[in-house]
Design a protein around this motif. Sequence first.
Motif, PDB file in Angstrom:
ATOM      1  N   LYS A 196       0.835  -1.204   0.000  1.00 46.07           N
ATOM      2  CA  LYS A 196       0.000   0.000   0.000  1.00 46.07           C
ATOM      3  C   LYS A 196       0.869   1.251   0.000  1.00 46.07           C
ATOM      4  CE  LYS A 196      -3.793   2.210   2.437  1.00 46.07           C
ATOM      5  NZ  LYS A 196      -4.710   2.149   3.568  1.00 46.07           N
ATOM      6  N   LYS A 197       1.949   1.235   0.778  1.00 45.07           N
ATOM      7  CA  LYS A 197       2.848   2.386   0.837  1.00 45.07           C
ATOM      8  C   LYS A 197       3.484   2.640  -0.528  1.00 45.07           C
ATOM      9  CE  LYS A 197       6.922   4.152   3.179  1.00 45.07           C
ATOM     10  NZ  LYS A 197       7.996   3.878   4.115  1.00 45.07           N
ATOM     11  N   GLU A 198       3.970   1.583  -1.177  1.00 48.34           N
ATOM     12  CA  GLU A 198       4.575   1.738  -2.499  1.00 48.34           C
ATOM     13  C   GLU A 198       3.558   2.247  -3.511  1.00 48.34           C
ATOM     14  OE1 GLU A 198       6.332  -1.986  -3.490  1.00 48.34           O
ATOM     15  OE2 GLU A 198       8.057  -1.657  -2.181  1.00 48.34           O
ATOM     16  N   HIS A 199       2.335   1.760  -3.400  1.00 50.98           N
ATOM     17  CA  HIS A 199       1.283   2.178  -4.323  1.00 50.98           C
ATOM     18  C   HIS A 199       0.980   3.667  -4.154  1.00 50.98           C
ATOM     19  CE1 HIS A 199      -2.183   1.784  -6.906  1.00 50.98           C
ATOM     20  NE2 HIS A 199      -2.936   2.341  -5.982  1.00 50.98           N
ATOM     21  N   THR A 200       0.860   4.132  -2.919  1.00 48.51           N
ATOM     22  CA  THR A 200       0.556   5.547  -2.688  1.00 48.51           C
ATOM     23  C   THR A 200       1.726   6.435  -3.102  1.00 48.51           C
ATOM     24  OG1 THR A 200       1.234   5.348  -0.380  1.00 48.51           O
ATOM     25  CG2 THR A 200      -1.108   5.140  -0.848  1.00 48.51           C
ATOM     26  N   GLU A 201       2.962   5.999  -2.850  1.00 50.09           N
ATOM     27  CA  GLU A 201       4.128   6.783  -3.275  1.00 50.09           C
ATOM     28  C   GLU A 201       4.186   6.888  -4.790  1.00 50.09           C
ATOM     29  OE1 GLU A 201       7.486   4.903  -1.509  1.00 50.09           O
ATOM     30  OE2 GLU A 201       7.120   5.779   0.465  1.00 50.09           O
ATOM     31  N   HIS A 202       3.863   5.801  -5.467  1.00 50.96           N
ATOM     32  CA  HIS A 202       3.861   5.800  -6.930  1.00 50.96           C
ATOM     33  C   HIS A 202       2.808   6.773  -7.457  1.00 50.96           C
ATOM     34  CE1 HIS A 202       4.316   4.279 -10.980  1.00 50.96           C
ATOM     35  NE2 HIS A 202       3.011   4.087 -11.047  1.00 50.96           N
ATOM     36  N   ASN A 203       1.626   6.763  -6.843  1.00 51.96           N
ATOM     37  CA  ASN A 203       0.559   7.674  -7.266  1.00 51.96           C
ATOM     38  C   ASN A 203       0.943   9.126  -7.024  1.00 51.96           C
ATOM     39  OD1 ASN A 203      -1.039   5.603  -8.151  1.00 51.96           O
ATOM     40  ND2 ASN A 203      -2.275   5.506  -6.288  1.00 51.96           N
ATOM     41  N   LYS A 204       1.597   9.411  -5.890  1.00 54.67           N
ATOM     42  CA  LYS A 204       2.021  10.783  -5.598  1.00 54.67           C
ATOM     43  C   LYS A 204       3.030  11.270  -6.631  1.00 54.67           C
ATOM     44  CE  LYS A 204       1.285  10.731  -0.616  1.00 54.67           C
ATOM     45  NZ  LYS A 204       1.927  10.785   0.702  1.00 54.67           N
ATOM     46  N   GLU A 215       2.501  15.042 -13.377  1.00 56.45           N
ATOM     47  CA  GLU A 215       1.420  15.611 -14.179  1.00 56.45           C
ATOM     48  C   GLU A 215       1.242  17.091 -13.870  1.00 56.45           C
ATOM     49  OE1 GLU A 215      -2.035  13.263 -13.451  1.00 56.45           O
ATOM     50  OE2 GLU A 215      -1.238  11.516 -14.506  1.00 56.45           O
ATOM     51  N   ASN A 216       1.310  17.458 -12.595  1.00 57.94           N
ATOM     52  CA  ASN A 216       1.170  18.864 -12.217  1.00 57.94           C
ATOM     53  C   ASN A 216       2.311  19.696 -12.788  1.00 57.94           C
ATOM     54  OD1 ASN A 216      -1.169  18.371 -10.807  1.00 57.94           O
ATOM     55  ND2 ASN A 216      -0.139  18.154  -8.833  1.00 57.94           N
ATOM     56  N   ASN A 217       3.523  19.177 -12.726  1.00 61.91           N
ATOM     57  CA  ASN A 217       4.671  19.899 -13.263  1.00 61.91           C
ATOM     58  C   ASN A 217       4.560  20.074 -14.769  1.00 61.91           C
ATOM     59  OD1 ASN A 217       5.768  20.106 -10.731  1.00 61.91           O
ATOM     60  ND2 ASN A 217       7.154  18.373 -10.981  1.00 61.91           N
ATOM     61  N   GLU A 218       4.100  19.056 -15.463  1.00 62.50           N
ATOM     62  CA  GLU A 218       3.950  19.159 -16.916  1.00 62.50           C
ATOM     63  C   GLU A 218       2.850  20.147 -17.271  1.00 62.50           C
ATOM     64  OE1 GLU A 218       3.338  15.178 -18.233  1.00 62.50           O
ATOM     65  OE2 GLU A 218       5.421  14.600 -17.875  1.00 62.50           O
ATOM     66  N   ASN A 219       1.787  20.168 -16.484  1.00 62.52           N
ATOM     67  CA  ASN A 219       0.697  21.108 -16.751  1.00 62.52           C
ATOM     68  C   ASN A 219       1.122  22.549 -16.482  1.00 62.52           C
ATOM     69  OD1 ASN A 219      -0.989  19.035 -17.474  1.00 62.52           O
ATOM     70  ND2 ASN A 219      -1.949  18.868 -15.465  1.00 62.52           N
ATOM     71  N   ASN A 220       2.031  22.751 -15.544  1.00 60.92           N
ATOM     72  CA  ASN A 220       2.498  24.095 -15.211  1.00 60.92           C
ATOM     73  C   ASN A 220       3.691  24.522 -16.050  1.00 60.92           C
ATOM     74  OD1 ASN A 220       0.550  24.315 -13.228  1.00 60.92           O
ATOM     75  ND2 ASN A 220       1.891  23.512 -11.635  1.00 60.92           N
ATOM     76  N   GLY A 221       4.128  23.672 -16.961  1.00 60.11           N
ATOM     77  CA  GLY A 221       5.251  24.015 -17.822  1.00 60.11           C
ATOM     78  C   GLY A 221       6.600  23.731 -17.199  1.00 60.11           C
ATOM     79  N   ILE A 222       6.632  23.014 -16.096  1.00 60.77           N
ATOM     80  CA  ILE A 222       7.887  22.673 -15.436  1.00 60.77           C
ATOM     81  C   ILE A 222       8.219  21.234 -15.805  1.00 60.77           C
ATOM     82  CG2 ILE A 222       9.065  22.392 -13.227  1.00 60.77           C
ATOM     83  CD1 ILE A 222       7.006  24.361 -12.060  1.00 60.77           C
ATOM     84  N   SER A 223       9.428  21.006 -16.275  1.00 59.83           N
ATOM     85  CA  SER A 223       9.796  19.637 -16.623  1.00 59.83           C
ATOM     86  C   SER A 223      10.135  18.865 -15.363  1.00 59.83           C
ATOM     87  CB  SER A 223      10.983  19.623 -17.587  1.00 59.83           C
ATOM     88  OG  SER A 223      12.140  20.042 -16.924  1.00 59.83           O
ATOM     89  N   SER A 224       9.890  17.562 -15.381  1.00 64.59           N
ATOM     90  CA  SER A 224      10.153  16.730 -14.210  1.00 64.59           C
ATOM     91  C   SER A 224      11.646  16.517 -13.999  1.00 64.59           C
ATOM     92  CB  SER A 224       9.444  15.387 -14.355  1.00 64.59           C
ATOM     93  OG  SER A 224       9.915  14.720 -15.502  1.00 64.59           O
ATOM     94  N   GLN A 225      12.476  16.849 -14.981  1.00 58.76           N
ATOM     95  CA  GLN A 225      13.914  16.669 -14.836  1.00 58.76           C
ATOM     96  C   GLN A 225      14.527  17.751 -13.954  1.00 58.76           C
ATOM     97  OE1 GLN A 225      15.249  16.687 -18.835  1.00 58.76           O
ATOM     98  NE2 GLN A 225      14.674  14.567 -19.217  1.00 58.76           N
ATOM     99  N   ASN A 226      13.879  18.876 -13.823  1.00 53.30           N
ATOM    100  CA  ASN A 226      14.427  19.973 -13.028  1.00 53.30           C
ATOM    101  C   ASN A 226      14.173  19.810 -11.549  1.00 53.30           C
ATOM    102  OD1 ASN A 226      15.328  21.180 -15.342  1.00 53.30           O
ATOM    103  ND2 ASN A 226      13.538  22.498 -15.570  1.00 53.30           N
ATOM    104  N   ASN A 227      13.382  18.813 -11.141  1.00 56.95           N
ATOM    105  CA  ASN A 227      13.061  18.623  -9.716  1.00 56.95           C
ATOM    106  C   ASN A 227      14.155  17.920  -8.997  1.00 56.95           C
ATOM    107  OD1 ASN A 227      10.654  19.891  -9.946  1.00 56.95           O
ATOM    108  ND2 ASN A 227       9.509  18.017 -10.353  1.00 56.95           N
TER     109      ASN A 227
END
Length: 86
Positions: free
Chosen positions: A60-68, A74-86
């Motif tokens: 369950k923990k792995e599943h919730t972490e994966h979803n987060k 998705e939020n970063n892509e929608n805001n124009g921020i690439s996931s590589q910069n995190n």
Amino acid sequence: MLSDKNKNITPAGIIVTETNNRIIPATRRPDGSLRKERRVRPGFIPQEDIAIYKNRFVAKKEHTEHNKRNENNENNENNGISSQNN
């Protein structure tokens, strides 16, 4: 050797044929000679094909972490921020 049509391969490399026969395919040794195909007994499950047990809390923990992580990406892509910069 077996034909390539309609066969399933397990993680251990065992081929399951249309007639549900399980076969380890022929391989070539480093010296160039061939190993013969080998039949696998019905009911035998190699170690590589057995799933690793995880208790429900870890799963369950792995599943919730994966979803987060997916939500953050998705939020970063929608805001124009690439996931590589995190």
